[in-house]
Design an enzyme around this catalytic site. Structure first.
Site, PDB file in Angstrom:
ATOM      1  N   ARG A 230      46.480  42.406  66.175  1.00 21.38           N
ATOM      2  CA  ARG A 230      47.009  42.051  67.486  1.00 21.38           C
ATOM      3  C   ARG A 230      46.291  40.786  67.911  1.00 21.38           C
ATOM      4  O   ARG A 230      45.110  40.580  67.564  1.00 21.38           O
ATOM      5  CB  ARG A 230      46.718  43.163  68.512  1.00 21.38           C
ATOM      6  CG  ARG A 230      47.598  44.392  68.398  1.00 21.38           C
ATOM      7  CD  ARG A 230      49.043  44.105  68.813  1.00 21.38           C
ATOM      8  NE  ARG A 230      49.898  45.286  68.729  1.00 21.38           N
ATOM      9  CZ  ARG A 230      50.670  45.587  67.690  1.00 21.38           C
ATOM     10  NH1 ARG A 230      50.703  44.802  66.626  1.00 21.38           N
ATOM     11  NH2 ARG A 230      51.455  46.659  67.728  1.00 21.38           N
ATOM     12  N   GLU A 259      52.109  36.603  73.313  1.00 20.66           N
ATOM     13  CA  GLU A 259      53.376  36.376  72.609  1.00 20.66           C
ATOM     14  C   GLU A 259      54.550  36.350  73.589  1.00 20.66           C
ATOM     15  O   GLU A 259      54.549  37.136  74.533  1.00 20.66           O
ATOM     16  CB  GLU A 259      53.582  37.489  71.568  1.00 20.66           C
ATOM     17  CG  GLU A 259      52.526  37.419  70.478  1.00 20.66           C
ATOM     18  CD  GLU A 259      52.580  38.593  69.514  1.00 20.66           C
ATOM     19  OE1 GLU A 259      53.485  39.443  69.631  1.00 20.66           O
ATOM     20  OE2 GLU A 259      51.698  38.667  68.648  1.00 20.66           O
ATOM     21  N   HIS A 277      54.981  37.141  64.551  1.00 23.00           N
ATOM     22  CA  HIS A 277      54.855  38.611  64.563  1.00 23.00           C
ATOM     23  C   HIS A 277      55.947  39.268  63.710  1.00 23.00           C
ATOM     24  O   HIS A 277      56.756  40.060  64.211  1.00 23.00           O
ATOM     25  CB  HIS A 277      54.895  39.143  66.002  1.00 23.00           C
ATOM     26  CG  HIS A 277      54.302  40.513  66.138  1.00 23.00           C
ATOM     27  ND1 HIS A 277      53.642  40.935  67.270  1.00 23.00           N
ATOM     28  CD2 HIS A 277      54.257  41.564  65.287  1.00 23.00           C
ATOM     29  CE1 HIS A 277      53.236  42.194  67.112  1.00 23.00           C
ATOM     30  NE2 HIS A 277      53.598  42.597  65.898  1.00 23.00           N
TER      31      HIS A 277
HETATM   32  P1  NAP Z   1      45.114  52.971  61.288  1.00 25.63           P
HETATM   33  O1  NAP Z   1      45.493  53.710  60.058  1.00 25.63           O
HETATM   34  O2  NAP Z   1      44.837  53.736  62.524  1.00 25.63           O
HETATM   35  O3  NAP Z   1      43.866  52.044  60.937  1.00 25.63           O
HETATM   36  C1  NAP Z   1      43.133  51.379  61.898  1.00 25.63           C
HETATM   37  C2  NAP Z   1      41.777  50.997  61.312  1.00 25.63           C
HETATM   38  O4  NAP Z   1      41.071  50.219  62.271  1.00 25.63           O
HETATM   39  C3  NAP Z   1      40.892  52.169  60.972  1.00 25.63           C
HETATM   40  O5  NAP Z   1      40.301  51.904  59.741  1.00 25.63           O
HETATM   41  C4  NAP Z   1      39.856  52.207  62.080  1.00 25.63           C
HETATM   42  O6  NAP Z   1      38.644  52.764  61.562  1.00 25.63           O
HETATM   43  C5  NAP Z   1      39.735  50.710  62.406  1.00 25.63           C
HETATM   44  N1  NAP Z   1      39.274  50.471  63.764  1.00 25.63           N
HETATM   45  C6  NAP Z   1      39.771  50.997  64.909  1.00 25.63           C
HETATM   46  N2  NAP Z   1      39.069  50.575  65.957  1.00 25.63           N
HETATM   47  C7  NAP Z   1      38.100  49.761  65.480  1.00 25.63           C
HETATM   48  C8  NAP Z   1      37.043  49.035  66.083  1.00 25.63           C
HETATM   49  N3  NAP Z   1      36.836  49.061  67.402  1.00 25.63           N
HETATM   50  N4  NAP Z   1      36.235  48.308  65.278  1.00 25.63           N
HETATM   51  C9  NAP Z   1      36.427  48.278  63.949  1.00 25.63           C
HETATM   52  N5  NAP Z   1      37.411  48.954  63.318  1.00 25.63           N
HETATM   53  C10 NAP Z   1      38.235  49.695  64.083  1.00 25.63           C
HETATM   54  O7  NAP Z   1      46.253  51.945  61.698  1.00 25.63           O
HETATM   55  P2  NAP Z   1      47.287  51.175  60.744  1.00 25.63           P
HETATM   56  O8  NAP Z   1      48.497  52.003  60.567  1.00 25.63           O
HETATM   57  O9  NAP Z   1      46.580  50.680  59.530  1.00 25.63           O
HETATM   58  O10 NAP Z   1      47.683  49.947  61.712  1.00 25.63           O
HETATM   59  C11 NAP Z   1      46.676  49.083  62.171  1.00 25.63           C
HETATM   60  C12 NAP Z   1      47.188  48.113  63.207  1.00 25.63           C
HETATM   61  O11 NAP Z   1      47.896  47.051  62.582  1.00 25.63           O
HETATM   62  C13 NAP Z   1      48.192  48.627  64.241  1.00 25.63           C
HETATM   63  O12 NAP Z   1      47.575  49.385  65.260  1.00 25.63           O
HETATM   64  C14 NAP Z   1      48.781  47.336  64.766  1.00 25.63           C
HETATM   65  O13 NAP Z   1      47.987  46.839  65.826  1.00 25.63           O
HETATM   66  C15 NAP Z   1      48.678  46.384  63.562  1.00 25.63           C
HETATM   67  N6  NAP Z   1      50.011  46.109  62.988  1.00 25.63           N
HETATM   68  C16 NAP Z   1      50.498  44.842  63.091  1.00 25.63           C
HETATM   69  C17 NAP Z   1      51.755  44.577  62.553  1.00 25.63           C
HETATM   70  C18 NAP Z   1      52.349  43.215  62.637  1.00 25.63           C
HETATM   71  O14 NAP Z   1      53.565  43.107  62.693  1.00 25.63           O
HETATM   72  N7  NAP Z   1      51.550  42.161  62.609  1.00 25.63           N
HETATM   73  C19 NAP Z   1      52.506  45.578  61.932  1.00 25.63           C
HETATM   74  C20 NAP Z   1      51.957  46.842  61.856  1.00 25.63           C
HETATM   75  C21 NAP Z   1      50.702  47.107  62.383  1.00 25.63           C
HETATM   76  P3  NAP Z   1      37.556  53.439  62.514  1.00 25.63           P
HETATM   77  O15 NAP Z   1      38.295  54.375  63.420  1.00 25.63           O
HETATM   78  O16 NAP Z   1      36.626  54.084  61.559  1.00 25.63           O
HETATM   79  O17 NAP Z   1      36.893  52.319  63.253  1.00 25.63           O
HETATM   80  C1  8YV Z   2      56.429  45.848  65.144  1.00 27.49           C
HETATM   81  C2  8YV Z   2      53.932  46.080  64.890  1.00 27.49           C
HETATM   82  O1  8YV Z   2      57.236  44.860  64.698  1.00 27.49           O
HETATM   83  O2  8YV Z   2      54.088  48.269  64.091  1.00 27.49           O
HETATM   84  C3  8YV Z   2      53.460  47.469  64.776  1.00 27.49           C
HETATM   85  O3  8YV Z   2      52.404  47.781  65.361  1.00 27.49           O
HETATM   86  O4  8YV Z   2      53.280  45.242  65.415  1.00 27.49           O
HETATM   87  C4  8YV Z   2      55.227  45.700  64.292  1.00 27.49           C
HETATM   88  O5  8YV Z   2      55.505  46.442  63.149  1.00 27.49           O
HETATM   89  C5  8YV Z   2      56.262  45.633  66.577  1.00 27.49           C
HETATM   90  O6  8YV Z   2      55.630  46.718  67.139  1.00 27.49           O
HETATM   91  C6  8YV Z   2      57.630  45.424  67.196  1.00 27.49           C
HETATM   92  O7  8YV Z   2      57.881  46.261  68.268  1.00 27.49           O
END
Ligand code: NAP
Ligand code: 8YV
Length: 317
Positions: A230, A259, A277
């Protein structure tokens, strides 16, 4: 009479079609439409489908609300703790997007390190003919790549990185058992050992500006920062300054603090690759996410169960 569901934001037609077979729907493609919606139309809404947006103010306008089905795995725009205190379940769309988000991350790493966008411009601008071969770039082979947040997507990225013959390390609050990557409890220390740093944590207050000036300076003038988490996870003001001053080498950014606004200073930087994004933005993955939004609402309507609740609501399911 059918239960009422509020659909906020633009969804694939399949979402409205499938939900419409089970629920009475109120579809508002723009959030701003809520400003002119009378509260009397919202009193019997039991569920909402939303793109990661359900602040306290919205929840407070929906007295019968029982389920928030959010599109996206990240739900920093949903007041999940507040919803849980009111007995409202929040669901999200984990796992189905791991592969595409990890693929986009790999693409951003290679595009940024090998300066693919700059090379493309070099050729189109006729510089290959007028100035000869483009400048050399950096290889990922043999480099150390640090993943900040080794969760579902972080692990998918690490698996894909294994073919590039680089060393993968990670930082999170808790060390994971059973993973073959070295853990750093200290992010600055890890950044100092890394050539590439990838942010893939949730957003929200706990990670606000986690990648700060100190982390960027530890990564250094030869280092590459990739943000697919994010925009709030990286201190954007410090990022722009560090890139401009050469204290940070390069950045590949898919997410931004405000954004769709992106700091204009970044537009002129050749050492930066920007995407709007789109890490999960393939037809296949977005359909799988949409299907999960629908499935959570329909199973809840049928028997009160859900498929993919967020951890804050664990005690409610
Ligand atoms: P997840 O399985 O919950 O993994 C999150 C990771 O972050 C865990 O390893 C957690 O470990 C770590 N974490 C959480 N808080 C932290 C902190 N304060 N300091 C350091 N590490 C921390 O989530 P995920 O499914 O992999 O998704 C992760 C994130 O990716 C989403 O929440 C979203 O914001 C982002 N995302 C972005 C896109 C995009 O379109 N760019 C798409 C999908 C997801 P610990 O709890 O041990 O700290
Ligand atoms: C989405 C994302 O595109 O899953 C997330 O956390 O950032 C993206 O996969 C976004 O949430 C659109 O609503």
């Amino acid at each position: 009479m059918a239960d009422k569901v509020l659909v906020v934001g633009k969804f694939f037609p399949s979402v409205v079609e499938q939900l419409g077979q089970v629920f009475e729907l109120m579809v508002l493609e723009e959030r701003s439409q809520l400003e002119t919606t009378d509260d009397s139309e919202l009193t019997d809404v039991i569920g909402i489908a939303t793109h990661g947006w359900a602040p306290v103010e919205l929840i407070d306008r929906l007295p019968a609300l029982k389920l928030i089905s959010s599109f996206g795995v990240g739900y920093d725009g949903v007041a999940a703790d507040y919803a849980a205190t009111k007995g409202i379940i929040v669901t999200h769309t984990p796992n189905v997007l791991n592969d595409d988000v990890a693929n986009t991350t790999i693409a951003l790493i290679l595009t940024t390190m090998r300066r693919i966008v700059e090379q493309d411009r070099y050729l189109r601008d006729g510089k290959w003919k007028s100035q000869g071969n483009a400048p050399l770039t950096r290889s990922i082979r043999g480099k150390t790549v640090g993943i900040v947040g080794l969760g579902r997507i972080g692990e998918a990225i690490a698996e894909k990185l294994s073919v590039f013959k680089c060393r993968t390390v990670y930082h999170s609050r808790n060390e994971k058992t059973g993973v073959p990557y070295d853990y750093y409890g200290n992010l600055v220390e890890m950044a100092g050992d890394c050539d590439v740093l990838i942010a893939i944590t949730p957003g929200g207050p706990a990670t606000d500006k986690l990648i700060n000036r100190e982390v960027m300076e530890a990564l250094g003038p030869e280092g590459t920062l990739i943000n697919v988490a994010r925009g709030t996870v990286v201190d954007e003001v410090e990022l722009v300054k560090a890139l401009a001053d050469g204290r940070l080498g390069a950045a590949g950014l898919d997410v931004f603090e405000q954004e769709p606004h992106v700091p204009e200073e970044l537009f002129a930087m050749d050492n930066v690759v920007l995407t709007p994004h789109v890490a999960s933005a393939t037809w296949e993955t977005r359909q799988a996410m949409a299907d999960l939004v629908v499935e959570n609402l329909i199973t809840f309507g049928r028997d009160g169960s859900v498929v993919s609740p967020v951890p804050e609501c664990a005690s409610l399911v």
